[in-house]
Design an enzyme around this catalytic site. Structure first.
Site, PDB file in Angstrom:
ATOM      1  N   ARG A   1       4.058   6.775   2.908  1.00  0.00           N
ATOM      2  CA  ARG A   1       3.300   7.920   3.413  1.00  0.00           C
ATOM      3  C   ARG A   1       2.580   7.537   4.708  1.00  0.00           C
ATOM      4  O   ARG A   1       2.220   6.379   4.898  1.00  0.00           O
ATOM      5  CB  ARG A   1       2.301   8.416   2.371  1.00  0.00           C
ATOM      6  CG  ARG A   1       1.192   7.447   2.034  1.00  0.00           C
ATOM      7  CD  ARG A   1       0.293   8.004   0.935  1.00  0.00           C
ATOM      8  NE  ARG A   1      -0.858   7.154   0.682  1.00  0.00           N
ATOM      9  CZ  ARG A   1      -0.865   6.116  -0.124  1.00  0.00           C
ATOM     10  NH1 ARG A   1       0.250   5.774  -0.759  1.00  0.00           N
ATOM     11  NH2 ARG A   1      -1.972   5.405  -0.310  1.00  0.00           N
TER      12      ARG A   1
ATOM     13  N   THR B   1       0.811  -1.224   0.000  1.00  0.00           N
ATOM     14  CA  THR B   1       0.000   0.000   0.000  1.00  0.00           C
ATOM     15  C   THR B   1       0.839   1.266   0.000  1.00  0.00           C
ATOM     16  O   THR B   1       0.324   2.349  -0.295  1.00  0.00           O
ATOM     17  CB  THR B   1      -0.928   0.034   1.231  1.00  0.00           C
ATOM     18  OG1 THR B   1      -0.119   0.057   2.425  1.00  0.00           O
ATOM     19  CG2 THR B   1      -1.840  -1.182   1.261  1.00  0.00           C
TER      20      THR B   1
ATOM     21  N   CYS C   1      -0.092   6.799   7.602  1.00  0.00           N
ATOM     22  CA  CYS C   1      -1.456   6.278   7.642  1.00  0.00           C
ATOM     23  C   CYS C   1      -2.412   7.352   8.158  1.00  0.00           C
ATOM     24  O   CYS C   1      -2.105   8.058   9.129  1.00  0.00           O
ATOM     25  CB  CYS C   1      -1.504   5.049   8.550  1.00  0.00           C
ATOM     26  SG  CYS C   1      -3.156   4.386   8.822  1.00  0.00           S
TER      27      CYS C   1
ATOM     28  N   CYS D   1      -2.143   0.535  15.119  1.00  0.00           N
ATOM     29  CA  CYS D   1      -3.104   0.841  14.045  1.00  0.00           C
ATOM     30  C   CYS D   1      -4.308  -0.099  14.106  1.00  0.00           C
ATOM     31  O   CYS D   1      -4.154  -1.322  14.199  1.00  0.00           O
ATOM     32  CB  CYS D   1      -2.427   0.730  12.688  1.00  0.00           C
ATOM     33  SG  CYS D   1      -3.500   1.278  11.322  1.00  0.00           S
TER      34      CYS D   1
ATOM     35  N   CYS E   1       2.537   2.760   9.445  1.00  0.00           N
ATOM     36  CA  CYS E   1       1.588   2.839  10.559  1.00  0.00           C
ATOM     37  C   CYS E   1       2.284   2.737  11.913  1.00  0.00           C
ATOM     38  O   CYS E   1       3.412   2.271  12.015  1.00  0.00           O
ATOM     39  CB  CYS E   1       0.564   1.706  10.473  1.00  0.00           C
ATOM     40  SG  CYS E   1      -0.380   1.645   8.951  1.00  0.00           S
TER      41      CYS E   1
ATOM     42  N   ASP F   1      21.013  15.673  49.307  1.00  0.00           N
ATOM     43  CA  ASP F   1      19.647  16.054  49.661  1.00  0.00           C
ATOM     44  C   ASP F   1      19.198  15.326  50.922  1.00  0.00           C
ATOM     45  O   ASP F   1      19.371  14.104  51.061  1.00  0.00           O
ATOM     46  CB  ASP F   1      18.707  15.706  48.504  1.00  0.00           C
ATOM     47  CG  ASP F   1      17.275  16.089  48.795  1.00  0.00           C
ATOM     48  OD1 ASP F   1      16.940  17.265  48.597  1.00  0.00           O
ATOM     49  OD2 ASP F   1      16.503  15.210  49.237  1.00  0.00           O
TER      50      ASP F   1
ATOM     51  N   ARG G   1      -6.709  -3.835   9.706  1.00  0.00           N
ATOM     52  CA  ARG G   1      -6.381  -5.261   9.698  1.00  0.00           C
ATOM     53  C   ARG G   1      -4.878  -5.432   9.466  1.00  0.00           C
ATOM     54  O   ARG G   1      -4.325  -4.882   8.518  1.00  0.00           O
ATOM     55  CB  ARG G   1      -7.160  -5.961   8.588  1.00  0.00           C
ATOM     56  CG  ARG G   1      -6.904  -7.465   8.513  1.00  0.00           C
ATOM     57  CD  ARG G   1      -7.755  -8.084   7.408  1.00  0.00           C
ATOM     58  NE  ARG G   1      -7.489  -9.506   7.295  1.00  0.00           N
ATOM     59  CZ  ARG G   1      -8.107 -10.303   6.416  1.00  0.00           C
ATOM     60  NH1 ARG G   1      -9.010  -9.771   5.583  1.00  0.00           N
ATOM     61  NH2 ARG G   1      -7.826 -11.582   6.369  1.00  0.00           N
TER      62      ARG G   1
ATOM     63  N   CYS H   1      -4.294   5.597  11.852  1.00  0.00           N
ATOM     64  CA  CYS H   1      -3.596   5.579  13.149  1.00  0.00           C
ATOM     65  C   CYS H   1      -2.790   6.851  13.383  1.00  0.00           C
ATOM     66  O   CYS H   1      -2.344   7.117  14.502  1.00  0.00           O
ATOM     67  CB  CYS H   1      -2.697   4.356  13.270  1.00  0.00           C
ATOM     68  SG  CYS H   1      -1.316   4.315  12.104  1.00  0.00           S
TER      69      CYS H   1
END
Length: 486
Positions: free
Chosen positions: A63, A30, A65, A38, A34, A441, A41, A68
């Site tokens: 690129r 694709t 998503c 995400c 992600c 301290d 599926r 998500c």
């Protein structure tokens, strides 16, 4: 840093929030990358590759998503196992709104530009410019989807002085124009009230002990500047020539903080404000790594079990906190906070917020250049120390720019009236240095003592060696173990 594909596979299939922001899954079929959480599926393992940073994934041609939203992912752990020089470079890049040339960045770090490029390539897989562009484009996407700010203003807020350049970089990464993203996100964009200028969301990896953070900050809230009321932290601010008020609340269901900003129209330095708040609430802490190290000490392990969402409370401004640390020498937290409030009332600038309430800004070094600090409850020696510290800040003897813990302590303790405790406490809270440790301290010595006897500073230092590089978190746990703060 090498990614373990088997671990990444298990994490993404389980949608494990502990890995959110630690790596990104890029889907070859694709062209999208992600977050591990995400909701889509999960793709087949043979179709994915893993990247440690969003910049690396974008630079490889993937690129972000739109489901998500990698722009909302928590930051990578601030003190990861990358080159110290790369860490320092990233910190400098994120501390200023506008980009710096690689040559200028390398000069500030004391290395050559060629060496700096090589380090980024080895550790992050991308150039400094690619990191800057990707992080700013992701931030711009968040503003486009979550606010109604004009696109030109979003470009400026994200660090781009040219709208044309912003559009080009944004389209290269998202394969959409900012206008297209604005139209796509219009129906889901969060609504704001008539008085809220903008709302930001700061995601984190759980757990987060919000109650403990509020208790710590609330006990030190500065009258007129800060306030903790119920579940909300608020403070006045001035950034990029805009004065306003911010309110921060917790949205535990979505593992994020909600920041509402009330202020004038015009720039508010939103990117810088975002970075400061992430440091103030320590949202990018590597909790698992910290717990792994500190659990080796039985005392700290017991406290960690009670406070699994441990964070190191930071500071809005290093100079402000440095002065407050100096005020806190050898007096109680309440007394130091009271005196700091007097400094604000006398030397701080006031303004009226949208509700008609008078607010104050903590005075800058420039505003305190002629201050004598008389009649506010300080000894002559303490007043002299404050004046000297202000002068040293103005003439460059003291710098809050990125540096090592050792260099900072050497610089600070060279000034009269500032000892090791003060230097380490400023480093711990004001500069968010995770290995700072104020060994002398009183609270730390009490927590480490036995049979009613306090431990000695040398004993505290020796025991804390096993906590490196997270000694500051160890100090917080010791104070918590006393159930009374510092």
């Amino acid at each position: 840093m090498k990614i373990d594909a088997a671990v990444c596979s298990s994490a993404r299939l389980a949608r494990d929030r502990r890995f959110d922001g630690r790596f990104y899954t890029a889907v070859k079929t694709t062209g999208i990358f992600c977050r591990p959480i995400c909701p889509a599926r999960p793709p087949l393992e043979r179709n994915v590759t893993y990247f440690e940073t969003a910049a690396e994934a974008a630079n490889a041609g993937f690129r972000p998503c739109l489901r998500c939203r990698p722009d909302s992912a928590p930051g990578s752990p601030a003190w990861g196992l990358v080159s110290t020089t790369v860490q320092r470079a990233l910190k400098l890049m994120r501390s200023e709104r506008e980009p710096q040339s690689v040559e200028r960045l390398a000069e500030r770090l004391g290395v050559s530009s060629r060496y700096l490029r090589r380090l980024f390539s080895e550790h992050l897989g991308v150039s400094p410019l690619a990191v800057w562009q990707t992080e700013r484009a992701l931030f711009a996407f968040r503003l486009l989807r979550d606010t109604d700010l004009p696109i030109a203003e979003i470009a400026y807020e994200s660090g781009f002085n040219s709208l044309r350049r912003f559009n080009g970089v944004f389209k290269q990464i998202y394969q959409r124009t900012p206008s297209e993203v604005r139209r796509e996100g219009h129906s889901v964009r969060a609504e704001t009230t008539s008085t809220t200028r903008v709302r930001l969301y700061l995601d984190y990896r759980p757990p987060l002990d919000w109650q403990q953070l509020l208790a710590f900050l609330g006990a030190r809230a500065l009258a007129g500047v800060e306030q903790v009321e119920g579940e909300v932290y608020s403070r006045s601010f001035e950034l990029d020539a805009c004065r306003g008020v911010m309110q921060v609340s917790h949205d535990p269901e979505r593992n994020r903080l909600v920041v509402e900003i009330f202020g004038q129209e015009g720039g508010t330095g939103l990117y810088l404000l975002n970075q400061r708040l992430r440091r103030l609430f320590d949202l990018d802490a590597d909790i698992e790594e910290i717990q792994t190290v500190l659990n080796e000490d039985p005392l700290l392990a017991d406290q960690l079990a009670k406070n699994p969402g441990l964070r190191l409370p930071g500071a809005w401004d290093p100079f402000e906190y440095a002065l407050r640390a100096i005020l806190g020498q050898q007096i109680s937290v309440a007394a130091a906070t009271t005196i700091a409030g007097r400094i604000v009332a006398r030397y701080g600038e006031s303004f009226v917020d949208d509700s008609g309430k008078e607010r104050f800004l903590f005075p800058t070094a420039e505003h305190l250049a002629e201050a004598d600090f008389a009649d506010i409850g300080l000894t002559r020696a303490r007043m002299k120390t404050l004046r000297e510290f202000v002068a040293a800040t103005l003439d460059g003897r003291v710098s809050f720019a990125d540096q090592s813990l050792e260099d900072w302590c050497t610089q600070a303790t060279a000034l009269p009236g500032i000892g090791d405790w003060t230097a380490h406490y400023i480093a711990m809270r004001g500069l968010s240095m995770p290995d700072a440790f104020p060994a002398s301290d009183l609270g730390i010595l009490q927590a480490l003592g036995s049979d009613g006897e306090k431990a000695k500073p040398k004993e505290a230092l020796a025991r804390a060696e096993q906590w490196r590089p997270w000694r500051a978190y160890g100090a917080i746990l010791l104070w918590q173990s006393l159930k009374s703060g510092e």
